[in-house]
Design a protein around this motif. Structure first.
Motif, mmCIF file in Angstrom:
data_model
loop_
_atom_site.group_PDB
_atom_site.id
_atom_site.type_symbol
_atom_site.label_atom_id
_atom_site.label_comp_id
_atom_site.label_asym_id
_atom_site.label_seq_id
_atom_site.Cartn_x
_atom_site.Cartn_y
_atom_site.Cartn_z
ATOM 1 N N ARG A 209 0.850 -1.196 0.000
ATOM 2 C CA ARG A 209 0.000 0.000 0.000
ATOM 3 C C ARG A 209 0.884 1.244 0.000
ATOM 4 O O ARG A 209 2.042 1.204 0.421
ATOM 5 C CB ARG A 209 -0.934 -0.019 1.209
ATOM 6 C CG ARG A 209 -0.242 -0.050 2.536
ATOM 7 C CD ARG A 209 -1.128 -0.727 3.600
ATOM 8 N NE ARG A 209 -0.280 -1.328 4.610
ATOM 9 C CZ ARG A 209 -0.210 -0.945 5.884
ATOM 10 N NH1 ARG A 209 -0.977 0.045 6.320
ATOM 11 N NH2 ARG A 209 0.592 -1.539 6.722
ATOM 12 N N MET A 214 -2.550 3.927 5.563
ATOM 13 C CA MET A 214 -3.714 3.345 4.891
ATOM 14 C C MET A 214 -4.073 2.016 5.533
ATOM 15 O O MET A 214 -3.214 1.358 6.130
ATOM 16 C CB MET A 214 -3.415 3.164 3.396
ATOM 17 C CG MET A 214 -3.282 4.485 2.657
ATOM 18 S SD MET A 214 -2.812 4.276 0.922
ATOM 19 C CE MET A 214 -2.902 5.989 0.372
ATOM 20 N N ALA A 270 -10.658 0.779 -2.370
ATOM 21 C CA ALA A 270 -9.368 0.323 -2.903
ATOM 22 C C ALA A 270 -9.168 0.925 -4.290
ATOM 23 O O ALA A 270 -10.054 0.832 -5.146
ATOM 24 C CB ALA A 270 -9.308 -1.196 -2.976
ATOM 25 N N THR A 286 -5.948 8.860 2.005
ATOM 26 C CA THR A 286 -5.452 8.297 3.266
ATOM 27 C C THR A 286 -6.364 8.691 4.419
ATOM 28 O O THR A 286 -6.735 7.847 5.256
ATOM 29 C CB THR A 286 -4.016 8.779 3.549
ATOM 30 O OG1 THR A 286 -3.155 8.358 2.487
ATOM 31 C CG2 THR A 286 -3.497 8.214 4.869
ATOM 32 N N LEU A 291 -7.385 2.369 0.585
ATOM 33 C CA LEU A 291 -6.110 1.691 0.323
ATOM 34 C C LEU A 291 -5.713 1.960 -1.129
ATOM 35 O O LEU A 291 -6.455 1.630 -2.056
ATOM 36 C CB LEU A 291 -6.250 0.191 0.573
ATOM 37 C CG LEU A 291 -4.978 -0.663 0.568
ATOM 38 C CD1 LEU A 291 -5.175 -1.908 1.424
ATOM 39 C CD2 LEU A 291 -4.565 -1.066 -0.840
ATOM 40 N N GLU A 337 -3.191 -6.378 2.704
ATOM 41 C CA GLU A 337 -1.754 -6.472 2.466
ATOM 42 C C GLU A 337 -1.166 -7.572 3.334
ATOM 43 O O GLU A 337 -1.378 -7.597 4.549
ATOM 44 C CB GLU A 337 -1.052 -5.150 2.784
ATOM 45 C CG GLU A 337 0.460 -5.206 2.564
ATOM 46 C CD GLU A 337 1.172 -3.917 2.916
ATOM 47 O OE1 GLU A 337 2.255 -3.979 3.533
ATOM 48 O OE2 GLU A 337 0.636 -2.834 2.582
#
Length: 530
Positions: A209, A214, A270, A286, A291, A337
């Motif tokens: 990311r 984030m 996203a 942010t 993300l 992530e």
């Protein structure tokens, strides 16, 4: 037979010089990989001038990393690369066939057969071989078939864990996806040091990311894919130098920030971006808990689009009304992530099923080799699903060689000697496999030929452990039909191209290289300046 035995005087030497030079280069290249084929094939160590080492028995990797200067050798290597690009496996077979075709062609020319007749016969023989390979193909009707796993095992060099991963992934994506011309199952593979082997429905983006503020994990996610930079529209320096231009610049900045707030208001969580992201966009997104992943590879963007059902947009597309933008969004059950592996994973997309294969490796040194093995296995599995399979271990080529030999009667004149080149080349894969296993190749090739003719079975080959004649289909030694078809076709094409070369002339340097003393270089090589 040496060059002087082929005829008398400098005229003969001159006539055959290019052919023999090219044949020697092809032979040297073939020799570098012939010891790797078959279950008893050995590895090759590649070392560069810095001491970096690659240990592999993957034919295309060896050829690609070799330090080669001769143009004929480069032609052969490029053919192997084309085989890899087209079907993902069979590069060693292609190289062996091509090398043997060139060598057999040279032998016929040395006997006095005109090159044009040799080439004519080779073309006839290759066409006949391709027809017979296709007619002997068996369909792959069931993705749960044990044959499919055997194909993965053979292409995956007996790595059971990798074969299981690849077959599971093939079943997850399904026959329809595997049949798509643009889809490559091999591109779903990623190998990582310290990772666990796994297959899942989803996409891996090999990026982190954009910043650590984030969110790490999101659920029920709207996904926006931007095939562009996430930045305000650009203006030229000349335009910015005017009052109206500067005013327009301010308007574009405000418009861009408004588009970022629109993304937030639409509930998009996203955002994947092809290029860079502006500071203002990073700050707004942010703060809103979005993300963002920047500089995502084009192929990863396409896979994310397929899996989530999203349509990629340019930065100008962000001006659309929210109702219109909704049509471009994708959806996923999870986006998160993996901080250990430094990857973004997109799972449960509402688009097409997209499997990802993660291949673990204990150390960084074997990551590349594990990935190459998995890609070969995936390519072979997909090829088998597309066009079926045939007996492996060099068995099919022996039967096809026998049938092409009978086809020789239909070829007129000296072109029949070119057909002989194809017949002998088709025997080379089995010959090399049994030689690598420690047996006499002449004896074993003859044994297999006699056994196949008597039984009418194209699946009889040699057990490399015992040397006995066995049925390859019964023991699960099979290859995808596409691998064989492309190997024979590619080998025929490059062999004909090399045999057609009559003269080698040093090309005049152009552009910047022309200033580097071309005249003296000509004298050094002994080539005329013309």
């Amino acid at each position: 037979m040496n060059l002087k035995q082929a005829g008398s005087g400098a005229e003969v030497d001159e006539r055959l010089a290019a052919l023999l030079t090219n044949a020697n280069a092809v032979r040297a290249t073939t020799a570098a990989i012939e010891g790797t084929i078959g279950p008893k094939g050995l590895d090759t160590m590649l070392v560069d001038r810095f001491g970096e080492v690659i240990i592999t028995n993957d034919g295309v990797t060896i050829l690609d990393k070799m330090d080669v200067n001769h143009p004929a050798a480069k032609m052969l290597i490029n053919t192997a690369k084309a085989q890899q690009s087209e079907v993902g496996d069979g590069t060693t077979t292609t190289t062996l066939l091509a090398g043997s075709l060139v060598a057999e062609g040279v032998n016929q020319v040395m006997r006095g057969v005109p090159v044009a007749r040799v080439i004519e016969g080779v073309k006839h023989g290759v066409a006949a071989a391709l027809e017979r390979i296709r007619t002997r193909s068996r369909p792959m009707d069931d993705l749960n078939s044990l044959v499919l796993r055997q194909i993965a095992m053979i292409a995956g060099r007996e790595h059971t864990d990798i074969a299981d991963l690849v077959v599971e992934a093939a079943r997850l994506v399904g026959r329809e996806k595997l049949a798509e011309p643009a889809f490559r199952l091999s591109e779903t593979i990623t190998a990582e040091e310290g990772a666990e082997n796994e297959v899942f429905l989803g996409v891996v983006i090999d990026k982190e990311r954009m910043n650590k503020e984030m969110p790490v994990k999101l659920t029920d996610v709207k996904v926006l894919l931007i095939d562009d930079a996430l930045e305000p529209e650009e203006m030229s320096d000349e335009a910015l130098g005017t009052e109206s231009g500067f005013k327009r610049y301010i308007e574009l900045q405000e418009e861009f920030k408004a588009n970022m707030r629109k993304i937030v208001d639409m509930g998009i969580k996203a955002v994947l971006v092809d290029r860079g992201v502006h500071d203002a966009a990073e700050e707004i997104l942010t703060d809103a808990g979005v993300l963002v992943v920047q500089r995502v590879a084009a192929k990863d963007l396409r896979r994310a689009a397929d899996h989530t059902g999203a349509r990629m947009v340019k930065r100008t597309g962000l001006k659309k009304d929210p109702e219109d933008m909704e049509k471009y969004l994708g959806y996923a059950s999870q986006v998160f992530e993996d901080e250990k592996l430094e990857q973004i994973r997109i799972l449960g997309g509402k688009g097409k099923p997209m499997a990802t294969i993660v291949v673990g490796a204990a150390t960084q040194e074997i990551v590349g080799e594990r990935e190459r093995i998995a890609k070969d296995a995936a390519s072979s599995v997909q090829a088998a699903v597309k066009a079926g399979y045939v007996p492996g271990g060099g068995a099919l080529e022996i039967m096809v060689a026998h049938e092409v030999e009978k086809h020789r009667e239909q070829v007129k004149g000296m072109a029949a000697y070119g057909v002989d080149c194809v017949v002998n080349a088709l025997k080379q894969p089995l010959s090399q496999i049994v030689e690598n296993a420690g047996y006499n190749p002449l004896e074993k090739v003859e044994d297999v030929t006699v056994s196949q003719v008597r039984s009418g079975k194209d699946s009889l080959g040699v057990d490399c452990d015992t040397g006995q004649i066995i049925d390859m289909l019964e023991t699960g030694v099979v290859d995808p039909t596409l691998v064989k078809v492309h190997a024979v076709r590619a080998a025929g094409e490059v062999a004909v191209a090399i045999l057609r070369i009559d003269t080698i002339i040093k090309k005049r340097e152009e552009g910047a290289n022309a200033a580097k003393g071309a005249g003296s270089e000509m004298k050094e090589t002994g080539m005329p300046d013309f």
